[in-house]
Motif scaffolding. Sequence first.
Motif: not given
Length: 174
Positions: A67-68, A139-146
Amino acid sequence: MQAEIASSRTRNIVKALIAAAVVAIAVVGYLSLAGAKTAPDVTFSSITGEKVPMQSLRGKVVMVNFWATSCVTCVKEMPAMVETYNKYKDQGLDFVAVAMSYDPANYVLNYAETRKLPFKVALDTQGDVAKSFGDVQLTPTTFVIDKDGRIIRRYVGEPDFAALHQLLEKALAA
């Protein structure tokens, strides 16, 4: 007669735009779901000076949000990100908000303090973390990690929070 031709052209243009939008959505969907990839082995540098290795977050579901402070959509979605974190943190969710390299550190610090962001906020001053996550530039770029460190979803733009919450509930229950 000219009105009919103009109307027909307008309908064709609208059809072409709809078709292009459908293709774009399909491509983004495919790319975000194609093969779960392991999250990069990076170390986040928080605004408090803490070093947070990605490895230390294993066993938790993690959201990494690029984000920014100058990004209107980022600022708009941040309260919902805070709500999401607060809703799931006791179930094992961790969250790292990574400020882009062009975002001045004092702006990031001010934003995090005045909004009392409850999760880790990291600075990516050289852009290395963004590069490691596939050269994030939007942005925004969001990653969901298990819990096993695999990227299970990538969102570009503000996510559908209802769908995000379903994904988190599934990942946290696994």
